[in-house]
Design a protein around this motif. Structure first.
Motif, PDB file in Angstrom:
ATOM      1  N   PHE A 245      29.696  17.645  17.085  1.00 44.63           N
ATOM      2  CA  PHE A 245      30.586  18.503  17.604  1.00 44.63           C
ATOM      3  C   PHE A 245      30.967  19.816  16.722  1.00 44.63           C
ATOM      4  CE2 PHE A 245      31.201  14.661  19.949  1.00 44.63           C
ATOM      5  CZ  PHE A 245      31.061  15.040  21.116  1.00 44.63           C
ATOM      6  N   ILE A 246      31.208  20.876  17.278  1.00 44.24           N
ATOM      7  CA  ILE A 246      31.779  21.984  16.640  1.00 44.24           C
ATOM      8  C   ILE A 246      32.683  22.855  17.574  1.00 44.24           C
ATOM      9  CG2 ILE A 246      29.162  22.489  15.656  1.00 44.24           C
ATOM     10  CD1 ILE A 246      29.130  24.965  17.444  1.00 44.24           C
ATOM     11  N   ASP A 247      33.308  23.776  16.766  1.00 45.97           N
ATOM     12  CA  ASP A 247      34.479  24.468  17.574  1.00 45.97           C
ATOM     13  C   ASP A 247      34.000  25.317  18.668  1.00 45.97           C
ATOM     14  OD1 ASP A 247      36.169  23.415  15.880  1.00 45.97           O
ATOM     15  OD2 ASP A 247      36.613  25.075  14.861  1.00 45.97           O
ATOM     16  N   ASP A 248      34.729  25.646  19.493  1.00 45.29           N
ATOM     17  CA  ASP A 248      34.317  26.157  20.868  1.00 45.29           C
ATOM     18  C   ASP A 248      33.852  27.491  20.611  1.00 45.29           C
ATOM     19  OD1 ASP A 248      34.400  27.219  23.413  1.00 45.29           O
ATOM     20  OD2 ASP A 248      36.526  27.992  23.342  1.00 45.29           O
ATOM     21  N   LEU A 249      32.539  27.605  20.849  1.00 43.29           N
ATOM     22  CA  LEU A 249      31.711  28.895  20.713  1.00 43.29           C
ATOM     23  C   LEU A 249      31.633  30.070  21.894  1.00 43.29           C
ATOM     24  CD1 LEU A 249      29.929  29.896  18.199  1.00 43.29           C
ATOM     25  CD2 LEU A 249      28.010  29.047  19.505  1.00 43.29           C
ATOM     26  N   ASP A 250      31.874  29.471  23.348  1.00 44.61           N
ATOM     27  CA  ASP A 250      31.717  30.311  24.511  1.00 44.61           C
ATOM     28  C   ASP A 250      33.193  30.570  25.126  1.00 44.61           C
ATOM     29  OD1 ASP A 250      32.357  27.829  25.334  1.00 44.61           O
ATOM     30  OD2 ASP A 250      30.714  27.622  26.819  1.00 44.61           O
ATOM     31  N   GLY A 251      34.135  30.160  24.440  1.00 44.10           N
ATOM     32  CA  GLY A 251      35.422  30.558  24.844  1.00 44.10           C
ATOM     33  C   GLY A 251      36.094  29.823  26.176  1.00 44.10           C
TER      34      GLY A 251
ATOM     35  N   PRO B 188      35.267  21.980  22.832  1.00 50.20           N
ATOM     36  CA  PRO B 188      34.353  22.127  21.889  1.00 50.20           C
ATOM     37  C   PRO B 188      32.939  22.083  22.404  1.00 50.20           C
ATOM     38  CG  PRO B 188      35.917  20.350  21.572  1.00 50.20           C
ATOM     39  CD  PRO B 188      36.239  21.038  22.981  1.00 50.20           C
ATOM     40  N   ASP B 189      32.049  22.388  21.518  1.00 49.34           N
ATOM     41  CA  ASP B 189      30.570  22.746  21.880  1.00 49.34           C
ATOM     42  C   ASP B 189      29.675  21.550  21.071  1.00 49.34           C
ATOM     43  OD1 ASP B 189      30.847  24.426  24.132  1.00 49.34           O
ATOM     44  OD2 ASP B 189      31.395  25.822  22.496  1.00 49.34           O
ATOM     45  N   VAL B 190      28.462  21.686  21.345  1.00 51.15           N
ATOM     46  CA  VAL B 190      27.583  20.342  20.815  1.00 51.15           C
ATOM     47  C   VAL B 190      26.282  21.246  19.809  1.00 51.15           C
ATOM     48  CG1 VAL B 190      26.076  18.489  21.336  1.00 51.15           C
ATOM     49  CG2 VAL B 190      28.192  18.798  22.446  1.00 51.15           C
ATOM     50  N   LEU B 191      26.235  20.726  18.451  1.00 53.49           N
ATOM     51  CA  LEU B 191      25.224  21.365  17.850  1.00 53.49           C
ATOM     52  C   LEU B 191      24.476  20.120  17.605  1.00 53.49           C
ATOM     53  CD1 LEU B 191      24.006  23.561  15.797  1.00 53.49           C
ATOM     54  CD2 LEU B 191      25.710  22.597  13.939  1.00 53.49           C
ATOM     55  N   ILE B 192      22.909  20.476  17.655  1.00 56.64           N
ATOM     56  CA  ILE B 192      21.815  19.550  17.546  1.00 56.64           C
ATOM     57  C   ILE B 192      20.902  20.340  16.598  1.00 56.64           C
ATOM     58  CG2 ILE B 192      22.221  18.435  19.731  1.00 56.64           C
ATOM     59  CD1 ILE B 192      18.957  20.067  19.385  1.00 56.64           C
ATOM     60  N   GLY B 193      20.216  19.535  15.859  1.00 57.45           N
ATOM     61  CA  GLY B 193      18.864  19.808  15.187  1.00 57.45           C
ATOM     62  C   GLY B 193      17.697  18.986  15.302  1.00 57.45           C
ATOM     63  N   HIS B 194      16.606  19.609  15.531  1.00 57.36           N
ATOM     64  CA  HIS B 194      15.545  19.103  16.031  1.00 57.36           C
ATOM     65  C   HIS B 194      14.400  19.454  15.179  1.00 57.36           C
ATOM     66  CE1 HIS B 194      13.058  17.382  19.779  1.00 57.36           C
ATOM     67  NE2 HIS B 194      13.147  16.322  18.638  1.00 57.36           N
ATOM     68  N   VAL B 195      14.365  18.684  14.054  1.00 55.15           N
ATOM     69  CA  VAL B 195      13.249  19.105  12.805  1.00 55.15           C
ATOM     70  C   VAL B 195      11.819  19.017  13.369  1.00 55.15           C
ATOM     71  CG1 VAL B 195      13.150  16.674  11.703  1.00 55.15           C
ATOM     72  CG2 VAL B 195      12.915  18.880  10.442  1.00 55.15           C
TER      73      VAL B 195
ATOM     74  N   ALA C 113      17.488  24.533  15.903  1.00 56.75           N
ATOM     75  CA  ALA C 113      18.879  23.925  15.978  1.00 56.75           C
ATOM     76  C   ALA C 113      19.334  24.575  17.298  1.00 56.75           C
ATOM     77  CB  ALA C 113      19.607  24.227  14.946  1.00 56.75           C
ATOM     78  N   GLN C 114      20.140  24.024  18.062  1.00 55.51           N
ATOM     79  CA  GLN C 114      20.874  24.640  19.378  1.00 55.51           C
ATOM     80  C   GLN C 114      22.095  24.142  19.341  1.00 55.51           C
ATOM     81  OE1 GLN C 114      17.152  25.240  22.466  1.00 55.51           O
ATOM     82  NE2 GLN C 114      17.980  23.492  22.379  1.00 55.51           N
ATOM     83  N   VAL C 115      22.980  25.062  20.072  1.00 53.08           N
ATOM     84  CA  VAL C 115      24.248  24.709  20.553  1.00 53.08           C
ATOM     85  C   VAL C 115      24.328  24.669  22.110  1.00 53.08           C
ATOM     86  CG1 VAL C 115      26.682  25.524  20.478  1.00 53.08           C
ATOM     87  CG2 VAL C 115      25.408  25.842  18.604  1.00 53.08           C
ATOM     88  N   TYR C 116      24.741  23.656  22.504  1.00 56.04           N
ATOM     89  CA  TYR C 116      25.075  23.396  23.906  1.00 56.04           C
ATOM     90  C   TYR C 116      26.560  23.442  24.270  1.00 56.04           C
ATOM     91  CZ  TYR C 116      20.307  21.393  23.848  1.00 56.04           C
ATOM     92  OH  TYR C 116      19.061  21.449  23.673  1.00 56.04           O
ATOM     93  N   SER C 117      26.682  23.984  25.401  1.00 52.71           N
ATOM     94  CA  SER C 117      28.297  23.844  25.737  1.00 52.71           C
ATOM     95  C   SER C 117      28.920  22.503  26.272  1.00 52.71           C
ATOM     96  CB  SER C 117      28.214  24.570  27.227  1.00 52.71           C
ATOM     97  OG  SER C 117      29.535  24.455  28.019  1.00 52.71           O
ATOM     98  N   GLY C 118      29.767  22.266  25.443  1.00 57.29           N
ATOM     99  CA  GLY C 118      30.461  20.871  25.654  1.00 57.29           C
ATOM    100  C   GLY C 118      30.748  20.478  26.983  1.00 57.29           C
TER     101      GLY C 118
ATOM    102  N   SER D  54      28.667  31.351  12.002  1.00 59.57           N
ATOM    103  CA  SER D  54      30.339  31.630  12.445  1.00 59.57           C
ATOM    104  C   SER D  54      30.572  30.878  13.588  1.00 59.57           C
ATOM    105  CB  SER D  54      30.480  32.943  12.824  1.00 59.57           C
ATOM    106  OG  SER D  54      31.894  33.218  13.748  1.00 59.57           O
ATOM    107  N   GLY D  55      31.818  30.044  13.509  1.00 59.99           N
ATOM    108  CA  GLY D  55      31.972  28.849  14.615  1.00 59.99           C
ATOM    109  C   GLY D  55      32.929  29.879  15.799  1.00 59.99           C
ATOM    110  N   ALA D  56      32.870  31.228  15.561  1.00 60.83           N
ATOM    111  CA  ALA D  56      33.724  32.123  16.627  1.00 60.83           C
ATOM    112  C   ALA D  56      32.371  32.657  17.614  1.00 60.83           C
ATOM    113  CB  ALA D  56      34.514  32.988  15.996  1.00 60.83           C
ATOM    114  N   ASP D  57      31.542  33.272  17.079  1.00 64.92           N
ATOM    115  CA  ASP D  57      30.374  33.790  17.557  1.00 64.92           C
ATOM    116  C   ASP D  57      28.897  33.361  17.418  1.00 64.92           C
ATOM    117  OD1 ASP D  57      29.875  34.926  15.202  1.00 64.92           O
ATOM    118  OD2 ASP D  57      30.786  37.060  16.051  1.00 64.92           O
TER     119      ASP D  57
END
Length: 536
Positions: free
Chosen positions: A122-128, A132-139, A148-153, A203-206
């Motif tokens: 989980f990461i901080d709110d990226l889309d305002g 909180p949003d969801v970060l994944i890594g898929h090697v 790596a992608q960030v999905y809207s929580g 950046s956790g903001a943008d």
């Protein structure tokens, strides 16, 4: 450890009075429901799953109920276009699916078993949207480049994406939320690219790139907390290449400067040192967050001083491979317990998690108090991302979220002020779930004050109950608990029970729990619930 000398006492119907052994007579139980906020619980693999639970993560709330939710990855999920992977977010409180997304990139890589591996946080709110949003890594995606992608929580919509540039990048082998490195009040997130020996900080903001730290053999990344006292959380990196660990490096969150390097030493206990780690909590008692680390071999774990990088090591005994590392306050006593998971022998044997009482000092993990047996390994693809620690039932105690690489689902074991399980003489264990008829079953609960009476209660109806937040316990409002035994807490903090299971005991499940009607400082308090199976 000194074993308690206090005998078990029989106090209710269905027990042999005057004996040190209570008798479990299920035919006499009114079978009231007991429970602990619905735990233990199981999330079954959805249809089409291949490696459901290969990665689990928690520690934030995206459903808005104030309870930590759960990310589960199946990096090898078979979609209509091939093996693409699938990611799920589950409500931690209800275990209902919040959303899931199917990957769009067919895996073409088998680099170090990359088709089995994923990372998530989980990461901080990226889309305002204040969620909180969801970060994944898929090697394993995009050939050997990784992504790596960030999905809207809130919705599961893709918000951000980065891809590896070359076929040797393997981007996304690990991801994490770190500290606020640039002072904008949003915590940044990290993505590890082992092929280039880099940790990319965004950046956790943008989502903009903040900086790139070059780290030899970078493999794991964690938020270390503020270890140098400059008011900014620092970052610790576990370093590992196939065939051997390369140590642990601590970096300043503010400047990226290397603060210290705990190098791999000569000797078998150091094999793969740096492969996995947990960070952000003080284990040494100096007020500075430390690191709990392991390799994958030989059964050794290490506490690394966050202040200096000094290492103290401990042998877990017969273990041959240790991969799962965590820290959490499972009994809500304000002190963090180190947690290590290992398995020994051939693939498919249960993993055993060991939980240690937090004792600050030169040897802070010397007292083993609780274990959980857990089937997590079937194919040998040990990545160490199959375990998470978070409070998913809102009782103030961290819980264990246990995935697997064998597609058997996600098992959630509740923490509790009294950690209750089988009595292995020196600690309580949640495993050994089958109990034979005609045998003597021994149980123990750790965490109460010496001299306190603790009751053992049972149910044959399951762990459905109503959680009373003001009391911190979960009870059946229709019927009282059915008590089957009582024991006094010894000087070592354990209450122990010996329960005879007669030959005629009905086969099937039984749920057990301990209760102290006036736990010091808490009032009425229950332990975690343990489910056992009565067998021939």
């Amino acid at each position: 450890m000194v074993r308690s000398q206090s005998g078990d006492r029989c106090v209710s119907s269905g027990l042999v009075r005057g004996s040190a052994v209570a008798v479990l007579v299920l035919g006499l139980l009114a079978a009231p429901a007991i429970g602990q906020g619905g735990l233990p619980a199981w999330i079954e693999p959805p249809e089409g799953s291949v490696r459901f639970g290969m990665c689990v993560a928690s520690g934030d709330d995206v459903t808005g109920d104030g309870i930590d939710d759960i990310i589960v990855a199946d990096p090898a999920y078979e979609s209509q276009i091939g093996r693409t992977g699938r990611w799920f977010v589950w409500n931690g409180a209800t275990r209902e699916l919040h959303w899931s997304v199917i990957g769009q990139d067919v895996l073409r890589s088998h680099w170090q078993g990359a088709d089995n591996h994923a990372a998530a946080a989980f990461i901080d709110d990226l889309d305002g949207d204040d969620v909180p949003d969801v970060l994944i890594g898929h090697v394993g995606a995009l050939g050997t480049r990784g992504l790596a992608q960030v999905y809207s929580g809130r919705t599961g919509e893709v918000l951000w994406r980065v891809e590896g540039e070359s076929t040797q990048d393997h981007l996304g082998i690990d991801v994490a939320r770190v500290g606020d490195l640039n002072g904008d009040e949003a915590r940044e997130f990290a993505v590890v690219t082992p092929g280039t020996w880099e940790v990319h900080l965004y950046s956790g903001a943008d989502g903009a790139l903040v900086r790139v730290d070059t780290v030899t053999a970078a493999r794991r990344v964690r938020n270390a907390g503020d270890v140098n006292g400059d008011g900014v959380a620092d970052m610790v990196v576990g370093c590992y290449v196939l065939g051997g660990g390369q140590g642990i490096r601590m970096y300043s969150g503010l400047t990226g400067e290397l603060l210290w390097y705990a190098a791999r030493q000569i000797g078998y206990i150091w094999e793969d040192f740096g492969y996995n780690l947990a960070a952000g909590h003080d284990l040494g008692g100096d007020g500075i967050p430390d690191i709990f680390a392991t390799g994958t071999k030989r059964g050794w774990v290490h506490i690394v001083s966050g202040a200096t990088g000094a290492v103290s090591s401990m042998d877990l005994g017969s273990a041959t491979q240790v991969s799962w590392i965590g820290m959490g306050d499972l009994n809500s006593d304000g002190r963090v317990e180190p947690i290590a998971g290992y398995f020994s022998g051939s693939n498919g044997l249960p993993v055993r998690l060991k939980v240690f009482d937090h004792l600050p000092g030169p040897d802070p993990i010397e007292r083993l108090v609780y274990t959980v047996d857990w089937t997590a390994v079937a194919n040998g693809s040990i990545w160490g991302t199959e375990m998470a620690v978070a409070d998913v039932n809102g009782d103030g105690c961290d819980d264990l979220i246990l995935g697997s690489d064998n597609n058997t689902g996600v098992h959630i074991v509740g923490g509790s002020p009294m950690l209750f399980g089988h009595d292995y003489d020196t600690y309580a264990g949640f495993g050994k779930r089958e109990v034979q008829r005609g045998t003597l079953a021994r149980f123990a609960a750790f965490g109460n004050a010496p001299g306190r009476p603790v009751r053992l209660v049972a149910s044959t109806r399951g762990n459905g109950c109503t959680f009373i937040r003001q009391l911190g316990i979960c009870i059946d409002l229709d019927r009282p608990f059915q008590q089957i035994g009582q024991s006094m807490v010894g000087e070592d903090g354990f209450a122990r029970f010996s329960i005879a299971v007669p030959p005629g005991t009905p086969l099937g499940p039984v749920w057990l729990q301990c209760l102290d009607v006036n736990f010091p400082g808490r009032g009425p308090t229950t332990s975690n619930v343990m489910k056992i199976q009565i067998v021939e």
